[in-house]
Design an enzyme around this catalytic site. Sequence first.
Site, PDB file in Angstrom:
ATOM      1  N   GLU A   1       0.794  -1.245   0.000  1.00  0.00           N
ATOM      2  CA  GLU A   1       0.000   0.000   0.000  1.00  0.00           C
ATOM      3  C   GLU A   1       0.825   1.293   0.000  1.00  0.00           C
ATOM      4  O   GLU A   1       0.358   2.327   0.486  1.00  0.00           O
ATOM      5  CB  GLU A   1      -1.004   0.013   1.167  1.00  0.00           C
ATOM      6  CG  GLU A   1      -1.972  -1.146   1.143  1.00  0.00           C
ATOM      7  CD  GLU A   1      -3.009  -1.111   2.264  1.00  0.00           C
ATOM      8  OE1 GLU A   1      -3.307  -0.042   2.802  1.00  0.00           O
ATOM      9  OE2 GLU A   1      -3.529  -2.205   2.592  1.00  0.00           O
TER      10      GLU A   1
ATOM     11  N   HIS B   1     -11.289  -7.192   6.810  1.00  0.00           N
ATOM     12  CA  HIS B   1     -10.530  -6.852   8.012  1.00  0.00           C
ATOM     13  C   HIS B   1     -11.276  -5.789   8.810  1.00  0.00           C
ATOM     14  O   HIS B   1     -11.846  -4.863   8.251  1.00  0.00           O
ATOM     15  CB  HIS B   1      -9.144  -6.336   7.620  1.00  0.00           C
ATOM     16  CG  HIS B   1      -8.451  -5.625   8.746  1.00  0.00           C
ATOM     17  ND1 HIS B   1      -7.977  -6.282   9.861  1.00  0.00           N
ATOM     18  CD2 HIS B   1      -8.199  -4.308   8.949  1.00  0.00           C
ATOM     19  CE1 HIS B   1      -7.462  -5.400  10.693  1.00  0.00           C
ATOM     20  NE2 HIS B   1      -7.582  -4.198  10.168  1.00  0.00           N
TER      21      HIS B   1
ATOM     22  N   CYS C   1     -10.759  -3.487  12.624  1.00  0.00           N
ATOM     23  CA  CYS C   1      -9.729  -3.205  13.628  1.00  0.00           C
ATOM     24  C   CYS C   1     -10.252  -3.223  15.039  1.00  0.00           C
ATOM     25  O   CYS C   1      -9.786  -2.466  15.870  1.00  0.00           O
ATOM     26  CB  CYS C   1      -9.133  -1.838  13.432  1.00  0.00           C
ATOM     27  SG  CYS C   1      -8.854  -1.382  11.787  1.00  0.00           S
TER      28      CYS C   1
ATOM     29  N   HIS D   1       0.027  -1.218  17.203  1.00  0.00           N
ATOM     30  CA  HIS D   1       0.082   0.173  17.651  1.00  0.00           C
ATOM     31  C   HIS D   1       1.282   0.469  18.535  1.00  0.00           C
ATOM     32  O   HIS D   1       1.561   1.605  18.854  1.00  0.00           O
ATOM     33  CB  HIS D   1      -1.218   0.543  18.386  1.00  0.00           C
ATOM     34  CG  HIS D   1      -2.418   0.348  17.507  1.00  0.00           C
ATOM     35  ND1 HIS D   1      -3.079  -0.858  17.431  1.00  0.00           N
ATOM     36  CD2 HIS D   1      -3.028   1.171  16.622  1.00  0.00           C
ATOM     37  CE1 HIS D   1      -4.057  -0.753  16.546  1.00  0.00           C
ATOM     38  NE2 HIS D   1      -4.046   0.461  16.040  1.00  0.00           N
TER      39      HIS D   1
HETATM   40  N1  GLN Z   1      -5.415  -2.572   4.667  1.00  0.00           N
HETATM   41  C1  GLN Z   1      -5.305  -1.468   5.536  1.00  0.00           C
HETATM   42  C2  GLN Z   1      -3.884  -1.376   6.088  1.00  0.00           C
HETATM   43  O1  GLN Z   1      -3.280  -2.357   6.293  1.00  0.00           O
HETATM   44  C3  GLN Z   1      -6.265  -1.577   6.684  1.00  0.00           C
HETATM   45  C4  GLN Z   1      -6.269  -0.338   7.530  1.00  0.00           C
HETATM   46  C5  GLN Z   1      -7.297  -0.341   8.640  1.00  0.00           C
HETATM   47  O2  GLN Z   1      -7.748  -1.361   9.062  1.00  0.00           O
HETATM   48  N2  GLN Z   1      -7.664   0.790   9.152  1.00  0.00           N
HETATM   49  O3  GLN Z   1      -3.363  -0.314   6.340  1.00  0.00           O
HETATM   50 ZN    ZN Z   2      -7.166  -2.378  10.972  1.00  0.00          ZN
END
Ligand code: GLN
Ligand code: ZN
Length: 790
Positions: A515, A672, A674, A725
């Site tokens: 990314e 996904h 978080c 984090h």
């Molecule tokens: N694919 C995104 C990343 O890895 C997912 C980011 C997120 O979950 N906020 O950065």
């Molecule tokens: Zn995430």
Amino acid sequence: MNSINKPISKHSPVKAHILGLPRIGAQRELKWALEDYWSKKITQSQLIEQANELKHKNWTAQIDAGLDFVTVGDFAWYDHVLNISSYLGVVPKRFNHKSGAPVDLDTYFRIARGRSVKGEDAPASDMTKWFDTNYHYIVPEFSLDQQFNVNGASLIEDIKNAQTLLGSETHNNKVKPVLIGPLTYLWLGKLENNNELDANDIDHEDKLSLLPDLLNAYSHLLHEISLQGIEWVQIDEPILSLDLPVSWRSAFERAYNQITKGPLKILLASYFGPLNENLALACNLPVAGIHLDGVAGKKDLVNVLDKLPAYKVLSLGLVNGRNIWRNDLSKSLATLESFYHELGDRLWVASSCSLLHSPVDLDSELNLDPELKSVLSFSVQKITEVSILASALNGEDVAAQLSAADTAILQRSQSASVHNDEVKLKVDCINEALFNRYSPYAQRSLAQKSAFKLPLYPTTTIGSFPQTKDIRTARRLYKKGELSKVLYDTTMEISIQQAITEQEKIGLDVLVHGEAERNDMVEYFGEQLNGYAFTEFGWVQSYGSRCVKPPIISGDISREKPMTINWIQYAQSLTTKPVKGMLTGPITMLCWSFAREDISLKQQAYQIGLALREEVADLENAGISIIQVDEPALREGLPLRRADWADYLKWAVDAFKLSVAVVQDTTQIHTHMCYSEFNDIIASIADLDADVITIETSRSNMELLNAFEKFNYPNEIGPGVYDIHSPIVPNQQWMQSLIEKAAERIPADRLWVNPDCGLKTRAWPETREALTLMVKAAATLRADAKVVTF
Ligand code: GLN
Ligand code: ZN
């Protein structure tokens, strides 16, 4: 002479006010000042000077627009819940704050951030979302023997300064301080020893034992305020728009009976949704007036006149504090007129909620499409809208302003840049069949297992890899036109090569491209889709000095051309292992943008879903066999009231499915999220029918898995085994034990091993180390596995 200084006319006019303003400044001045202070580049007095300037600007804006009140107390160094904690001396013990001493600025910052310029570091307090907004507050921590020590000096000073600005003592009562109410404040906090509970499970009952002392503290604070010649104080109780337990509903009456004893008139403000069953309760509290959110809480407007006792003020918020759209003044005026007819000057005109949630000033935008700009309104413009509406009720001639708004809104509603008939037709033709994969998961999983031949406990990451300085510089220069496309592409390709090489060395099973080309997961796609617009300065505070600049959904959404194929295809060409296609899901694209109001959220989600569906199909055609569609915002889009959940979850889940259910059985869909607080929406998570979901669980020590006791999650799942984090490299044994814990609830052959989120904020050395240990943990367990199921 502005209206605040006008002599009071025979019959008092309808009053105009706003509930609060953004505090960050049009150029994010507060952000820069805070960060400079934290990094010791400026002194505390320089910081205070900057803040005073911003406060003055906000007060002046209200005076100049002719509002009847100057709202004070909406400023916060970090957030306005922490303000109340500081006025009441609610400081967790670990900060060694001397009981009774005023909470100085450094202590305030230490609570929020764990550290400041002065004072010992200690773990920061939790931060969580403010209702259903993207703004966050620092969760108050109460001890069982909590003492409240009132010190409202900073608020009193602001009141005095605003009064000075008004210029004459006769106007002292034009200053309207705002406080979060005692019940909302208590509701938002948590009691010590309840750390293991997540925000949803906070034991609200126990906290009510603190109420008597808290009310004494509030009475004390209100008394201090009343000494300043204040007439009205705005007390915000937004929890009235939540489903409240009976004990809390009945606490309201007790609380307000006690704190209304003084001379102040209380305007009890609620917002973000209808009060419904709490409306009668609010109307009957011993307060001088109530404020209702006439936008999100529109439903209440039907009943409020029947319920409101005859002498009380009703402040009606029809100028939306949470969007960026110009108010349909004529329509608002029609609503207000019907209330004016009944209430006369007991009607006040207001913003729906604090304008904190809208950007600061549209005038800063010099490069926006003029037609779009003509239908936008940021907080500065919204103040004027409130003022125009009140002026209209007061018989002033505002015909020109009304017709300007009418014309702009009408023109835009007919604009070709808003409407795309092809998109509309496609959305109209959406049927259930488009939501479903060809075969159910059980069948797909067999096909995928034989296609991918992944080992037990397959390892992967969430998508992003460290965004190095080179990457960020290349992106910035390219955007500014200072780097050629060829050089930019080369830089991105190099970073993809590096990411693939690293992952192969580490031994991960399913790879990602990293990314590097993305600055933000919504902006990246928004910029390439039709129907999205971007501002330059449309910043909104998220927490502390952090601001976000949500894109605007400005028209029907469609995909112009492929958005990610080249990068992913390039990454895949470098390896024989599968590389995941990586997209942002429709709900996240919607929740993290300013949405349209002329069509429903569901329609917008479907439009985005259709655009993504084209991308998903193209990825599959390009030979990408695993595609991840991230939905980190799915949970935060949940309505405040449970009764509204089912409807939201239905269309949200359908929009996600629409975006992915185009692929063959052998193409694996990942998603996904978080967070792990989805005990109550786990059935909807399963309904997404993603083949694999990766989620956060490491911080909460696999607490999420409790949800699996009652619910048998049917597909594959990757509970994050370490917290990205933190820069601390996780312990291999610890990760192994988390995987083992997960394997007690979820069959091992449906478990994946991955970190809990993307790695873009980390540096390479710790990332390399952490992932190597994570792969080792998976390998160790794999070797130990007695039964290998495939
Ligand atoms: N694919 C995104 C990343 O890895 C997912 C980011 C997120 O979950 N906020 O950065
Ligand atoms: Zn995430």
